[in-house]
Design a protein around this motif. Structure first.
Motif, PDB file in Angstrom:
ATOM      1  N   ARG A  79     -13.675  56.349  63.970  1.00 28.38           N
ATOM      2  CA  ARG A  79     -13.588  56.438  62.509  1.00 28.38           C
ATOM      3  C   ARG A  79     -12.687  55.336  61.962  1.00 28.38           C
ATOM      4  N   ASN A 128      -5.551  69.635  64.010  1.00 31.91           N
ATOM      5  CA  ASN A 128      -6.801  69.374  64.719  1.00 31.91           C
ATOM      6  C   ASN A 128      -7.991  70.021  64.032  1.00 31.91           C
ATOM      7  N   LEU A 136      -8.770  67.681  61.284  1.00 31.41           N
ATOM      8  CA  LEU A 136      -9.381  66.458  61.804  1.00 31.41           C
ATOM      9  C   LEU A 136     -10.835  66.696  62.196  1.00 31.41           C
ATOM     10  N   HIS A 175     -11.428  59.807  66.632  1.00 27.95           N
ATOM     11  CA  HIS A 175     -10.462  59.245  65.687  1.00 27.95           C
ATOM     12  C   HIS A 175     -10.536  57.719  65.701  1.00 27.95           C
ATOM     13  N   LEU A 206     -13.900  64.666  60.618  1.00 27.33           N
ATOM     14  CA  LEU A 206     -14.710  63.806  61.474  1.00 27.33           C
ATOM     15  C   LEU A 206     -16.048  64.446  61.828  1.00 27.33           C
ATOM     16  N   PHE A 229     -11.262  64.053  70.846  1.00 24.72           N
ATOM     17  CA  PHE A 229     -10.639  63.861  69.535  1.00 24.72           C
ATOM     18  C   PHE A 229     -10.085  62.446  69.393  1.00 24.72           C
ATOM     19  N   TYR A 249      -3.262  54.053  64.830  1.00 27.23           N
ATOM     20  CA  TYR A 249      -3.902  54.861  65.869  1.00 27.23           C
ATOM     21  C   TYR A 249      -2.867  55.290  66.906  1.00 27.23           C
TER      22      TYR A 249
END
Length: 325
Positions: A175, A313, A316, A172, A320, A168, A248
């Motif tokens: 992206r 999550n 996300l 992330h 994604l 993950f 981030y």
């Protein structure tokens, strides 16, 4: 009316017998306790589990055994604990990726990551660090981004498994930065780090605890740390924010869970042992030396954290387009 005293005596005897039955139950723990870990020996989750097991054994007066069951992104370990008797003798040392399972495997698992477990306490936290090995001999995040953008989809990153916190965190990052990399999942952090050092993979968005010795020895290079401030263990390594990647952040928790339905007194005793563990100076020093911070969030706050992470999550993963491999 003449029978009332007899009924009273019978009722009193029943209460006494019930009380005797309760008091006759053996105190917990009356035998060894098993802590199941969903990763191979040597990784950060295993390290936390063994440190806690040593402490708990002294506190509880019974052996506390660590049982490594790697595979399927910790699903095998979680399933073993979810299906175990709710008596406090089989526990799970889970990590952040526990809350990522619903996003990727909801239709495939035989348990519910929230309803099948009773959260006890978190034990430690570790920030994520971007590390590179001999296959990518660079020193800065800017150079990393330059190479990755020059070869879209060719550079690789290792993770402890599909759907892991590293997976993950990596997705992330790609992206946010508009980059494309090839995901190489392993069955645990230890194997991923070994191949990173050997040059079989280029990079890893790893928990600091899983790569700190290799960073300190110079076998791997840290490019940035996903934390609000620099780590005192890596004072020369910038945060992602400082290195130019804004917004981030990623960290990993390690925590203790029991099967749902475990008796409240057992959970309370486990929480007490966990709190003693995170407060002990030996624990603080040991975990800090491994790139982790001792941290104990117990009961309801831990449960709320799990619920929040499952929600975030899942969202996300949808955004994604993360899928189990």
């Amino acid at each position: 009316m003449r029978h009332a005293p007899m009924f009273a005596r019978i009722g009193g005897c029943a209460l006494l017998l019930a009380g005797a039955a309760v008091s006759a139950q053996p105190a917990w723990p009356a035998k060894p306790v098993r802590i199941v870990v969903g990763f191979s020996a040597g990784g950060p989750t295993d390290v936390v589990a063994r440190a806690f097991a040593d402490h708990a054994a002294r506190q509880l007066g019974q052996p506390v055994i660590v049982d490594n069951k790697p595979g399927a992104n910790t699903i095998l370990a979680a399933e073993a604990v979810a299906s175990a008797p709710a008596d406090g003798y089989t526990l799970l040392l889970g990590a952040t990726n526990h809350t990522m399972i619903p996003a990727l495997y909801a239709s495939r698992v035989k348990f519910d990551v929230l309803k099948s477990f009773a959260p006890v306490c978190t034990l430690a936290l570790s920030p994520t660090v971007l590390a590179v090995g001999p296959a990518m001999p660079i020193k800065t995040l800017a150079a990393f981004l330059q190479q990755v953008k020059a070869e879209p989809g060719k550079r690789t990153y290792a993770t402890p498994g599909s759907g892991s916190s590293g997976h993950f965190a990596s997705a992330h990052f790609t992206r946010l930065t508009g980059t494309s990399m090839n995901h190489i999942p392993y069955k645990g952090a230890a194997q991923a780090v070994t191949d990173l050092m050997g040059g079989q993979v280029d990079s890893s968005f790893a928990t600091l605890g899983s790569v700190l010795p290799q960073l300190q020895s110079g076998k791997l290079t840290a490019l940035a740390v996903a934390a609000p401030q620099r780590s005192p263990l890596l004072p020369d390594v910038p945060t992602f924010e400082e290195a130019g990647v804004k917004g981030y952040s990623a960290d990993a928790w390690y925590g203790l869970l029991a099967p749902a339905g475990t008796p409240a007194p057992v959970l309370a005793r486990l929480a007490q042992v966990a709190q003693d563990f995170v407060r002990a100076s030996t624990t603080v020093d040991k975990l800090r030396g491994l790139g982790m911070e001792a941290q104990g969030s117990c009961g309801a706050p831990f449960a709320a954290q799990l619920q929040r992470e499952v929600r975030d999550n899942t969202q996300l993963a949808r955004e994604l387009d993360l899928k189990a491999e």
